[in-house]
Scaffold this motif. Structure first.
Motif, PDB file in Angstrom:
ATOM      1  N   UNK A  14       0.830  -1.206   0.000  1.00  0.00           N
ATOM      2  CA  UNK A  14       0.000   0.000   0.000  1.00  0.00           C
ATOM      3  C   UNK A  14       0.865   1.257   0.000  1.00  0.00           C
ATOM      4  N   UNK A  15       1.898   1.303   0.902  1.00  0.00           N
ATOM      5  CA  UNK A  15       2.676   2.546   1.004  1.00  0.00           C
ATOM      6  C   UNK A  15       3.679   2.732  -0.124  1.00  0.00           C
ATOM      7  N   UNK A  16       4.197   1.641  -0.681  1.00  0.00           N
ATOM      8  CA  UNK A  16       5.260   1.789  -1.683  1.00  0.00           C
ATOM      9  C   UNK A  16       4.838   2.610  -2.906  1.00  0.00           C
ATOM     10  N   UNK A  17       3.723   2.277  -3.580  1.00  0.00           N
ATOM     11  CA  UNK A  17       3.367   3.099  -4.756  1.00  0.00           C
ATOM     12  C   UNK A  17       3.032   4.538  -4.409  1.00  0.00           C
ATOM     13  N   UNK A  18       2.538   4.774  -3.206  1.00  0.00           N
ATOM     14  CA  UNK A  18       2.228   6.149  -2.803  1.00  0.00           C
ATOM     15  C   UNK A  18       3.504   6.952  -2.554  1.00  0.00           C
ATOM     16  N   UNK A  19       4.492   6.320  -1.969  1.00  0.00           N
ATOM     17  CA  UNK A  19       5.773   6.991  -1.775  1.00  0.00           C
ATOM     18  C   UNK A  19       6.463   7.241  -3.118  1.00  0.00           C
ATOM     19  N   UNK A  20       6.375   6.275  -4.004  1.00  0.00           N
ATOM     20  CA  UNK A  20       6.995   6.426  -5.315  1.00  0.00           C
ATOM     21  C   UNK A  20       6.363   7.554  -6.130  1.00  0.00           C
ATOM     22  N   UNK A  21       5.143   7.962  -5.774  1.00  0.00           N
ATOM     23  CA  UNK A  21       4.454   9.042  -6.492  1.00  0.00           C
ATOM     24  C   UNK A  21       4.944  10.429  -6.088  1.00  0.00           C
ATOM     25  N   UNK A  22       5.787  10.511  -5.064  1.00  0.00           N
ATOM     26  CA  UNK A  22       6.239  11.806  -4.553  1.00  0.00           C
ATOM     27  C   UNK A  22       7.507  12.312  -5.212  1.00  0.00           C
ATOM     28  N   UNK A  23       7.583  13.631  -5.365  1.00  0.00           N
ATOM     29  CA  UNK A  23       8.840  14.276  -5.746  1.00  0.00           C
ATOM     30  C   UNK A  23       9.691  14.553  -4.515  1.00  0.00           C
ATOM     31  N   UNK A  24       9.011  14.771  -3.375  1.00  0.00           N
ATOM     32  CA  UNK A  24       9.675  15.029  -2.099  1.00  0.00           C
ATOM     33  C   UNK A  24       9.162  14.037  -1.069  1.00  0.00           C
ATOM     34  N   UNK A  25      10.071  13.378  -0.376  1.00  0.00           N
ATOM     35  CA  UNK A  25       9.714  12.516   0.752  1.00  0.00           C
ATOM     36  C   UNK A  25      10.035  13.318   2.009  1.00  0.00           C
ATOM     37  N   UNK A  26       8.990  13.763   2.707  1.00  0.00           N
ATOM     38  CA  UNK A  26       9.128  14.690   3.830  1.00  0.00           C
ATOM     39  C   UNK A  26       8.886  13.935   5.135  1.00  0.00           C
ATOM     40  N   UNK A  27       9.928  13.810   5.957  1.00  0.00           N
ATOM     41  CA  UNK A  27       9.853  13.026   7.182  1.00  0.00           C
ATOM     42  C   UNK A  27       9.649  13.930   8.394  1.00  0.00           C
ATOM     43  N   UNK A  28       8.609  13.645   9.153  1.00  0.00           N
ATOM     44  CA  UNK A  28       8.211  14.465  10.297  1.00  0.00           C
ATOM     45  C   UNK A  28       9.206  14.388  11.449  1.00  0.00           C
ATOM     46  N   UNK A  29       9.064  15.348  12.357  1.00  0.00           N
ATOM     47  CA  UNK A  29       9.764  15.284  13.628  1.00  0.00           C
ATOM     48  C   UNK A  29       9.069  14.333  14.585  1.00  0.00           C
ATOM     49  N   UNK A  30       9.702  14.129  15.740  1.00  0.00           N
ATOM     50  CA  UNK A  30       9.143  13.211  16.750  1.00  0.00           C
ATOM     51  C   UNK A  30      10.247  12.416  17.410  1.00  0.00           C
ATOM     52  N   UNK A  31      10.072  11.127  17.484  1.00  0.00           N
ATOM     53  CA  UNK A  31      11.014  10.230  18.159  1.00  0.00           C
ATOM     54  C   UNK A  31      11.913   9.551  17.127  1.00  0.00           C
ATOM     55  N   UNK A  32      13.211   9.829  17.194  1.00  0.00           N
ATOM     56  CA  UNK A  32      14.134   9.287  16.199  1.00  0.00           C
ATOM     57  C   UNK A  32      14.222   7.763  16.254  1.00  0.00           C
ATOM     58  N   UNK A  33      14.208   7.194  17.452  1.00  0.00           N
ATOM     59  CA  UNK A  33      14.290   5.735  17.582  1.00  0.00           C
ATOM     60  C   UNK A  33      13.082   5.062  16.937  1.00  0.00           C
ATOM     61  N   UNK A  34      11.910   5.643  17.140  1.00  0.00           N
ATOM     62  CA  UNK A  34      10.696   5.080  16.544  1.00  0.00           C
ATOM     63  C   UNK A  34      10.758   5.161  15.017  1.00  0.00           C
ATOM     64  N   UNK A  35      11.206   6.291  14.512  1.00  0.00           N
ATOM     65  CA  UNK A  35      11.307   6.438  13.062  1.00  0.00           C
ATOM     66  C   UNK A  35      12.310   5.449  12.482  1.00  0.00           C
ATOM     67  N   UNK A  36      13.484   5.315  13.103  1.00  0.00           N
ATOM     68  CA  UNK A  36      14.485   4.383  12.583  1.00  0.00           C
ATOM     69  C   UNK A  36      13.989   2.942  12.659  1.00  0.00           C
ATOM     70  N   UNK A  37      13.309   2.607  13.745  1.00  0.00           N
ATOM     71  CA  UNK A  37      12.772   1.249  13.863  1.00  0.00           C
ATOM     72  C   UNK A  37      11.881   0.938  12.665  1.00  0.00           C
ATOM     73  N   UNK A  38      10.964   1.851  12.338  1.00  0.00           N
ATOM     74  CA  UNK A  38      10.007   1.579  11.268  1.00  0.00           C
ATOM     75  C   UNK A  38      10.618   1.741   9.882  1.00  0.00           C
ATOM     76  N   UNK A  39      11.633   2.571   9.750  1.00  0.00           N
ATOM     77  CA  UNK A  39      12.345   2.622   8.473  1.00  0.00           C
ATOM     78  C   UNK A  39      12.970   1.266   8.157  1.00  0.00           C
ATOM     79  N   UNK A  40      13.547   0.633   9.180  1.00  0.00           N
ATOM     80  CA  UNK A  40      14.153  -0.681   8.984  1.00  0.00           C
ATOM     81  C   UNK A  40      13.099  -1.777   8.884  1.00  0.00           C
ATOM     82  N   UNK A  41      12.124  -1.748   9.798  1.00  0.00           N
ATOM     83  CA  UNK A  41      11.105  -2.791   9.856  1.00  0.00           C
ATOM     84  C   UNK A  41      10.254  -2.836   8.582  1.00  0.00           C
ATOM     85  N   UNK A  42       9.945  -1.672   8.044  1.00  0.00           N
ATOM     86  CA  UNK A  42       9.092  -1.605   6.848  1.00  0.00           C
ATOM     87  C   UNK A  42       9.843  -1.972   5.573  1.00  0.00           C
ATOM     88  N   UNK A  43      11.150  -1.811   5.592  1.00  0.00           N
ATOM     89  CA  UNK A  43      11.950  -2.023   4.396  1.00  0.00           C
ATOM     90  C   UNK A  43      12.256  -0.738   3.635  1.00  0.00           C
TER      91      UNK A  43
END
Length: 237
Positions: free
Chosen positions: A95-124
């Motif tokens: 679901x997320x892959x084609x939607x991300x591929x449709x972007x010219x800019x991938x804009x990553x929010x602020x928040x918890x860095x550990x949580x973001x890194x976990x899901x960057x790795x976990x999601x692929x």
């Protein structure tokens, strides 16, 4: 053997990373200079630009989310072609892959860095980003900027400790897209550890250059070349 493999991976990443375009900020598109820098990186006006906003980093925070709404509003006010919001922790890859591929800019929010890194790795997505960023711009807000560092050494200790206690994740791994460290929210009253004395100490420990940027400053990075965009303050250690 492990040291050799790490060196090989770092060298391989550096071949990818030199072609990347990044805009690393504390608070997103907080002023005209930063907004202008983003669309210079994209190479076309806002009206022709598709932005995919990844809010994942902010999911675990218990604080007021007014800052998050402000960051989104600042992006909306640019008049972009379209803005999609894609949470990689809530959706399957198909679901997320084609939607991300449709972007010219991938804009990553602020928040918890550990949580973001976990899901960057976990999601692929972490593995996919070097390829995606050959034709797209990476933009980060706070945590979204910090995860591009060599490690998470500069992320807020209280947030790392909270995430380890609540979720059992304590890795210092980051995307390692840049060979410097960026520390957002320099001299901000909301981030009391982001002061000169603390950052100087970490710079000596890591042996790397650190850019401490305030909420009106960004780093514009093209092929590993760094340009400071600022209407505020920054320090280079």
């Amino acid at each position: 053997m492990k040291t050799y493999i790490k060196k090989f991976i770092r060298k391989l990443r550096s071949c990818y990373n030199k072609y990347m375009k990044l805009l690393l900020t504390s608070s997103g598109l907080d002023n005209d200079s930063i907004s202008k820098a983003l669309f210079e990186l994209v190479g076309k006006p806002a009206s022709e630009t598709a932005i995919v906003f990844i809010p994942t980093a902010m999911n675990v925070g218990r604080s007021d989310k007014s800052w998050f709404i402000k960051d989104l509003n600042n992006i909306k006010n640019q008049g972009c072609k379209f803005i999609d919001i894609v949470d990689i922790s809530a959706l399957p890859k198909k679901v997320w892959q084609p939607r991300i591929e449709a972007g010219d800019v991938l804009f990553f929010s602020g928040g918890n860095t550990s949580h973001l890194m976990y899901w960057l790795k976990e999601s692929g997505l972490a593995e996919m980003l070097p390829g995606l960023l050959k034709t797209r711009v990476y933009a980060g807000i706070s945590a979204g900027s910090i995860v591009t560092n060599p490690t998470l050494a500069l992320s807020s200790n209280d947030r790392k400790i909270y995430y380890e206690e609540e979720f059992g994740y304590k890795s210092e791994d980051a995307l390692d897209f840049i060979d410097i460290y960026v520390r957002p929210h320099y001299n901000s009253s909301d981030f009391p550890n982001a002061i000169k004395e603390n950052i100087e100490k970490i710079a000596k420990e890591t042996g790397k250059t650190i850019y401490a940027i305030d909420d009106n400053t960004a780093l514009k990075i093209v092929d590993s070349n760094i340009e400071v965009i600022t209407e505020g303050e920054y320090l280079k250690f």
